[in-house]
Write an enzyme that holds these catalytic residues in place. Structure first.
Site, short mmCIF file in Angstrom:
data_model
loop_
_atom_site.label_atom_id
_atom_site.label_comp_id
_atom_site.label_asym_id
_atom_site.label_seq_id
_atom_site.Cartn_x
_atom_site.Cartn_y
_atom_site.Cartn_z
N ASP A 21 -24.34 75.94 30.98
CA ASP A 21 -25.14 75.76 29.56
C ASP A 21 -24.86 76.71 28.74
OD1 ASP A 21 -26.32 73.97 27.93
OD2 ASP A 21 -28.06 74.52 28.50
N HIS A 38 -16.46 75.73 24.81
CA HIS A 38 -16.09 74.81 25.72
C HIS A 38 -14.87 75.71 26.44
CE1 HIS A 38 -19.19 72.32 25.22
NE2 HIS A 38 -18.81 71.52 23.99
N LEU A 132 -13.69 76.69 50.51
CA LEU A 132 -14.70 76.28 49.61
C LEU A 132 -14.56 75.03 49.07
CD1 LEU A 132 -16.91 77.21 47.61
CD2 LEU A 132 -15.12 77.97 45.90
C1 IPE Z 1 -26.73 69.92 30.90
O1 IPE Z 1 -26.61 70.69 29.89
C2 IPE Z 1 -25.32 69.25 31.24
C3 IPE Z 1 -24.35 70.07 31.69
C4 IPE Z 1 -24.42 71.50 31.87
C5 IPE Z 1 -23.10 69.29 31.83
P1 IPE Z 1 -26.98 69.97 28.40
O2 IPE Z 1 -26.74 71.13 27.41
O3 IPE Z 1 -26.41 68.70 28.20
O4 IPE Z 1 -28.78 69.78 28.66
P2 IPE Z 1 -29.76 69.75 27.68
O5 IPE Z 1 -29.47 68.27 27.05
O6 IPE Z 1 -30.06 70.44 26.63
O7 IPE Z 1 -30.94 69.59 28.79
C1 IPE Z 2 -22.68 73.20 28.23
O1 IPE Z 2 -22.76 73.96 26.88
C2 IPE Z 2 -21.41 72.27 28.32
C3 IPE Z 2 -21.90 70.93 28.29
C4 IPE Z 2 -23.00 70.28 28.51
C5 IPE Z 2 -20.74 70.03 28.40
P1 IPE Z 2 -23.42 73.11 25.71
O2 IPE Z 2 -22.34 72.21 24.98
O3 IPE Z 2 -24.49 72.10 26.20
O4 IPE Z 2 -23.86 74.27 24.81
P2 IPE Z 2 -25.30 74.34 23.75
O5 IPE Z 2 -26.35 74.26 25.08
O6 IPE Z 2 -25.47 73.46 22.85
O7 IPE Z 2 -25.34 75.78 23.60
MG MG Z 3 -26.61 72.62 26.25
#
Ligand code: IPE
Ligand code: IPE
Ligand code: MG
Length: 249
Positions: A21, A38, A132
């Site tokens: 995240d 990303h 793995l």
């Molecule tokens: C959780 O991250 C899902 C992934 C890392 C793929 P999100 O950024 O979507 O989670 P919330 O919505 O902040 O909890």
């Molecule tokens: C995690 O990073 C990747 C996915 C959920 C696909 P985010 O896109 O949620 O990044 P933040 O949390 O908005 O910074």
């Molecule tokens: Mg996020």
């Protein structure tokens, strides 16, 4: 002593799960589009795969796209999908060479047929590998997983193939998307958020949770080692007392 040497002296988790995240915030901090974050998140994916393989970890589960992420802007979803497919395509030969097995968990039917075909090619081409196992959670959520297992089991009960009394925790787990994979001992979440976000709900019943403020694009092998070291210093009691655990009851 280096971090990896310290890690090698302790007990290793068999299965590590990661909620990757913070990509969007990382990009915005540099004045860039979220999708840039990303694409910069691919390097740490490589790092944790290589780091886990080197340590001899058996399973690594990466949360790449949740059921809830389908409600993001279409443009971001499309960018994520093309990044996913192109990364898999470029990494596939390395995975084959390094004896890595790719597994996908999630509601893959929601992907377009083209993407589905590309994803499954990676699964098929690495199916015979014995090193793995990298499980990528795509269009995954813990409640989706539990519900699809329940639907499957309910069908078997209706058809008379299973009686409710025969249903055990082990049997239930064999209907989850993670069937055959042990529960993760360690779950890492980056970006400072302290929640599970509908990840492996059933499977994380007794998992050690590790939260770090590091944003995913900045996460490196040493961060993985730090998380494992933290895990190695915990006492896993599973409901027992500390004295019982120490006497190996
Ligand atoms: C959780 O991250 C899902 C992934 C890392 C793929 P999100 O950024 O979507 O989670 P919330 O919505 O902040 O909890
Ligand atoms: C995690 O990073 C990747 C996915 C959920 C696909 P985010 O896109 O949620 O990044 P933040 O949390 O908005 O910074
Ligand atoms: Mg996020």
């Amino acid at each position: 002593m280096s971090l990896i040497e310290q890690v090698k002296q302790g007990r290793l988790p068999r299965h590590i799960a990661i909620i990757m995240d913070g990509n969007g915030r990382w990009a915005q901090m540099q004045g860039q589009e979220r999708t840039f974050g990303h694409s910069q998140g691919v390097t740490p994916v490589r790092e944790v795969i290589e780091g886990s393989a080197e340590l001899g970890i058996s399973y690594l589960t990466l949360y790449a796209f949740s059921t809830e992420n389908w409600s993001r802007p279409r443009k971001e979803i499309d960018a994520l999908m093309s990044l996913l497919v192109s990364t898999l395509n470029t990494e596939l030969s390395t995975m084959v060479e390094n004896n890595i097995r790719l597994r996908l968990i999630g509601d893959l039917e929601r992907f377009s047929p083209d993407i589905y075909r590309d994803l499954m090619e990676g699964v098929h081409r690495t199916a015979g590998n014995s090193g793995l196992t990298v499980q990528i959670a795509l269009s995954y959520s813990g409640r989706w997983d539990i519900m699809q297992a329940v639907r499957h089991i309910a069908g078997q009960v209706r058809d008379g193939a299973l009686s409710p009394a025969e249903l055990t925790e082990d049997l239930f787990a064999r209907h989850l998307a993670t069937a055959g994979v042990p529960d993760p001992e360690l779950l890492i979440r980056t970006s400072g958020e302290v929640r599970i976000s509908n990840f492996l709900l059933w499977q994380c019943a007794y998992t050690e949770l590790y939260f770090t403020p590091t944003l995913w694009p900045d996460f490196r092998r040493d961060d993985l080692y730090r998380a494992i070291l933290d895990y190695q210093h915990r006492e896993r009691r599973f409901g027992k007392t500390s004295a019982q655990v120490q006497q190996n009851f």
